[in-house]
Design a protein around this motif. Structure first.
Motif, PDB file in Angstrom:
ATOM      1  N   ARG A 171      32.614  51.238  50.022  1.00 11.42           N
ATOM      2  CA  ARG A 171      33.163  50.271  49.067  1.00 11.42           C
ATOM      3  C   ARG A 171      34.406  49.563  49.577  1.00 11.42           C
ATOM      4  O   ARG A 171      34.805  48.554  49.026  1.00 11.42           O
ATOM      5  CB  ARG A 171      33.509  50.973  47.750  1.00 11.42           C
ATOM      6  N   PRO A 174      38.464  47.382  47.304  1.00 12.71           N
ATOM      7  CA  PRO A 174      38.296  46.080  46.628  1.00 12.71           C
ATOM      8  C   PRO A 174      39.571  45.595  45.963  1.00 12.71           C
ATOM      9  O   PRO A 174      39.769  44.393  45.846  1.00 12.71           O
ATOM     10  CB  PRO A 174      37.179  46.349  45.605  1.00 12.71           C
ATOM     11  N   PRO A 179      36.877  44.617  52.612  1.00  6.36           N
ATOM     12  CA  PRO A 179      35.450  44.980  52.529  1.00  6.36           C
ATOM     13  C   PRO A 179      35.185  46.349  53.132  1.00  6.36           C
ATOM     14  O   PRO A 179      36.016  46.895  53.856  1.00  6.36           O
ATOM     15  CB  PRO A 179      34.762  43.873  53.334  1.00  6.36           C
TER      16      PRO A 179
ATOM     17  N   VAL B  48      45.964  39.819  48.529  1.00  9.65           N
ATOM     18  CA  VAL B  48      45.836  40.479  47.239  1.00  9.65           C
ATOM     19  C   VAL B  48      46.974  41.485  47.071  1.00  9.65           C
ATOM     20  O   VAL B  48      47.152  42.376  47.881  1.00  9.65           O
ATOM     21  CB  VAL B  48      44.481  41.186  47.127  1.00  9.65           C
ATOM     22  N   PRO B  50      48.725  44.649  45.330  1.00 13.59           N
ATOM     23  CA  PRO B  50      48.295  45.783  44.508  1.00 13.59           C
ATOM     24  C   PRO B  50      48.879  45.661  43.104  1.00 13.59           C
ATOM     25  O   PRO B  50      50.007  45.225  42.923  1.00 13.59           O
ATOM     26  CB  PRO B  50      48.862  46.985  45.258  1.00 13.59           C
ATOM     27  N   VAL B  55      41.793  47.865  38.151  1.00 10.75           N
ATOM     28  CA  VAL B  55      41.127  48.786  39.083  1.00 10.75           C
ATOM     29  C   VAL B  55      40.105  49.607  38.300  1.00 10.75           C
ATOM     30  O   VAL B  55      40.474  50.381  37.421  1.00 10.75           O
ATOM     31  CB  VAL B  55      42.136  49.710  39.785  1.00 10.75           C
ATOM     32  N   TYR B  58      36.636  55.307  39.793  1.00 11.21           N
ATOM     33  CA  TYR B  58      36.016  55.624  41.078  1.00 11.21           C
ATOM     34  C   TYR B  58      34.641  56.236  40.881  1.00 11.21           C
ATOM     35  O   TYR B  58      34.352  56.848  39.855  1.00 11.21           O
ATOM     36  CB  TYR B  58      36.911  56.574  41.871  1.00 11.21           C
ATOM     37  N   SER B 101      31.535  44.578  47.036  1.00  7.40           N
ATOM     38  CA  SER B 101      32.066  45.931  46.857  1.00  7.40           C
ATOM     39  C   SER B 101      31.552  46.565  45.571  1.00  7.40           C
ATOM     40  O   SER B 101      32.324  47.047  44.749  1.00  7.40           O
ATOM     41  CB  SER B 101      33.595  45.930  46.876  1.00  7.40           C
ATOM     42  N   LYS B 105      35.085  43.934  43.421  1.00 10.01           N
ATOM     43  CA  LYS B 105      36.105  43.098  44.051  1.00 10.01           C
ATOM     44  C   LYS B 105      36.504  41.923  43.149  1.00 10.01           C
ATOM     45  O   LYS B 105      35.649  41.204  42.642  1.00 10.01           O
ATOM     46  CB  LYS B 105      35.595  42.569  45.388  1.00 10.01           C
ATOM     47  N   LEU B 255      33.952  37.422  55.453  1.00  6.91           N
ATOM     48  CA  LEU B 255      34.182  38.704  54.780  1.00  6.91           C
ATOM     49  C   LEU B 255      35.419  39.405  55.354  1.00  6.91           C
ATOM     50  O   LEU B 255      35.527  39.602  56.553  1.00  6.91           O
ATOM     51  CB  LEU B 255      32.952  39.594  54.938  1.00  6.91           C
ATOM     52  N   GLY B 256      36.351  39.742  54.471  1.00  5.79           N
ATOM     53  CA  GLY B 256      37.593  40.363  54.910  1.00  5.79           C
ATOM     54  C   GLY B 256      38.680  39.353  55.222  1.00  5.79           C
ATOM     55  O   GLY B 256      39.802  39.720  55.519  1.00  5.79           O
TER      56      GLY B 256
END
Lengths: 256, 299
Positions: A171, A174, A179, B48, B50, B55, B58, B101, B105, B255-256
């Motif tokens: 995962r 995120p 990624p 981004v 935190p 969130v 999990y 994700s 995400k 991506l990323g």
């Protein structure tokens, strides 16, 4: 008169399936290149030591001394890494180039600046070895190591580390826009194509070292600066958990 | 005499230089936004912060009861739609190809930001739709398949997964990170620029032909999803709108490395994706599909 279309149909079907079969055959291995690569990898030459002394007799790597495995890697990936090892690092200082022409170089984006640098990999051992290799040597070695069979030995990892590593591998993070590892490096970190090398079956400390090198700028030969961006967001704990998770994966390549 | 010769030579050389047309790819990857090319040791900073976004819980915290079982099935369908939801899917995509994700995400259409907003009025349907009806549209258009019934096991599992993922979100409030990111057009998008950007930024994963790459082992579906072609989303999908595609691209792609392309560059790539061939719009007749431009072009 009535039989002709039937025969034509059968011939078309058989011919079509034959063409499909031939097109889907894997390309044949260049046997001469493979043997030359094997010769160089096991015996070495002049000032080039044998690859197998560090990377294992079957290219399986060395978990105790952090030498990565080479068996079963994509040949184009091996060639690119050897080229990047051989390349001299960039001159320091700012050089204005109004028109960037070399698009084999990796674009680096920082706000409104696109920076083109050729990728380099700094390594005290490999830099000198790679500089002594010719392009033919690189191709031969890549052919040899990419055809070697490899079977990973899953390492025992404690449950909490494994769980955190799996979370990162499946995962990502995120909430930070990071990624997952598997979204590029393939399911279970098996690797995908020439740009995304396998993570499974590599020594965990080697993987951690590489991410550290990205963070400190000693390695920057990734396509589109993808890995650099990701490495910059990984904490020390993330590196250890993910590396432990991938050392725990099982993997079989080229095994007959 | 010598000077004249030199002048003549200079004119000759300059005329040759003018006659040669430069390949746009040779000049710059992005013609619209000129950038300096300076080697530096600067590194990018994460965009981004935190704490900026919600969130979700999990995966390890999925409850160990019947509800948890349903959530796990829903997560399986969501992550591996090609295996667990295949009977409703007509192309090669998974839910997670857009909802990155596992639908967590921010700025990639996260489930936790959508779930609390439904039922909601949608311009596409011209009515107030429930969450189940919204998922049906995903199956019909983005997955180019058939809509599961609202009481089918797949639908119940997917709703359970979204419900579990959005535990604790406020109802009826648009959270930050919802959908994709807003963008602003400052010029007309161009397909030429889009093609250049596609080749330099996207082709390494999605392929030069845009048809993606399948898994190398025998598992179904794509490692890197196709952006057009028969195995991609159809003409009625939200991602076939130039603006929506550009919003997704800007926030998440490559991506990323989200938020590294400019708004106009994202729109260029979106337009380049829009002009490619893909499955027909199931709401329209075949004649309309063939002879009319597909929906979702830039206004």
């Amino acid at each position: 008169m009535k039989k002709l279309p039937k025969i034509l149909l059968i011939i078309t079907l058989i011919g079509g399936s034959l063409v499909y079969w031939i097109q889907n055959q894997p390309p044949p291995i260049d046997e001469a290149a493979r043997q030359a690569g094997e010769q160089l990898a096991t015996k070495g030459r002049d000032n080039i030591p044998a690859c197998t002394t560090c990377h294992g007799s079957k290219g399986e790597g060395n978990f105790a001394a952090n030498f990565p495995r080479l068996a079963g890697l994509h040949p184009d990936y091996i060639i690119k890494q050897l080229q990047d090892y051989a390349r001299d690092p960039l001159q320091t200082g700012v050089k204005l180039e109004p028109i960037a022409r070399d698009y084999s170089k990796t674009p680096r984006i920082y706000s409104d600046l696109t920076v083109y640098t050729p990728g380099t990999r700094k390594d005290p051992i490999m830099n000198n070895i790679a500089k002594a290799l010719t392009p033919t040597d690189r191709k031969n070695l890549a052919t040899y190591f990419s055809t070697l069979p490899f079977q990973a030995t899953p390492q025992p990892v404690d449950f909490q580390t494994l769980e955190r590593g799996a979370d990162l591998a499946l995962r990502g993070k995120p909430e930070y826009g990071l990624p997952s590892c598997d979204s590029c490096h393939g399911p279970d970190g098996k690797g995908f194509g020439p740009y995304f090398p396998p993570l499974a079956g590599q020594p965990p400390q080697y993987l951690i070292d590489q991410i550290n090198k990205w963070q400190t700028g000693k390695r920057d030969n990734d396509s589109l600066a993808l890995m650099q961006n990701i490495a910059n967001q990984l904490t020390d704990g993330d590196k250890m958990n993910a590396a432990a998770y991938f050392s725990n994966r099982s993997l079989i390549v080229n095994w007959k | 005499m010598k000077l004249q010769l030199i002048l003549l030579w200079l004119i000759l050389i300059s005329s040759i230089g003018l006659a040669q047309e430069l390949d746009p790819l040779e000049v710059r990857p992005s013609l619209a936004t000129p950038r300096l090319s300076i080697p530096t040791n600067l590194t990018t900073v994460p965009v981004v912060n935190p704490g900026e976004y919600f969130v979700p819980p999990y995966v390890e915290d999925i409850p160990d009861d019947n509800f948890g079982e349903l959530v796990k099935i829903g997560r399986n369908i969501f992550v591996n739609t090609q295996k667990y939801g295949k009977r409703y899917v007509g192309n090669g995509l998974n839910c997670t190809n857009c909802h990155l994700s596992e639908g967590r995400k921010a700025n990639a259409a996260p489930l936790w930001a959508a779930y609390g907003l439904y039922p909601m009025y949608r311009h596409k349907n011209k009515e107030v739709v429930t969450f189940e009806e919204r998922i049906q549209d995903c199956f019909k258009y983005s997955l180019d398949g058939i809509a599961p019934m609202v009481d089918s096991p797949e639908m119940e599992a997917l709703v359970a997964y979204a419900h579990w993922l959005s535990k604790g979100v406020p109802v009826g409030i648009a959270l930050p990170g919802r959908g994709f990111t807003p963008i602003k057009k400052t010029r007309t998008p161009s397909t030429e620029n889009g093609e250049i950007l596609y080749k330099t930024q996207c082709a390494i994963c999605h392929g030069k032909d845009g048809l993606g790459y399948k898994y190398e082992d025998d598992r179904p579906g794509y490692m890197f999803p196709p952006l057009w072609g028969p195995d991609s989303f159809n003409r009625a999908a939200g991602m076939n709108k130039v603006k929506t595609a550009a919003q997704f691209i800007k926030a998440n792609m490559p991506l990323g490395k989200g938020f590294t392309l400019t708004d106009d560059e994202a729109l260029d790539i979106g337009l380049y994706m829009w002009i490619q061939s893909r499955p027909y719009d199931p709401r329209r007749s075949i004649i309309t599909n063939i002879f009319m431009p597909p929906p979702g072009g830039c206004e």
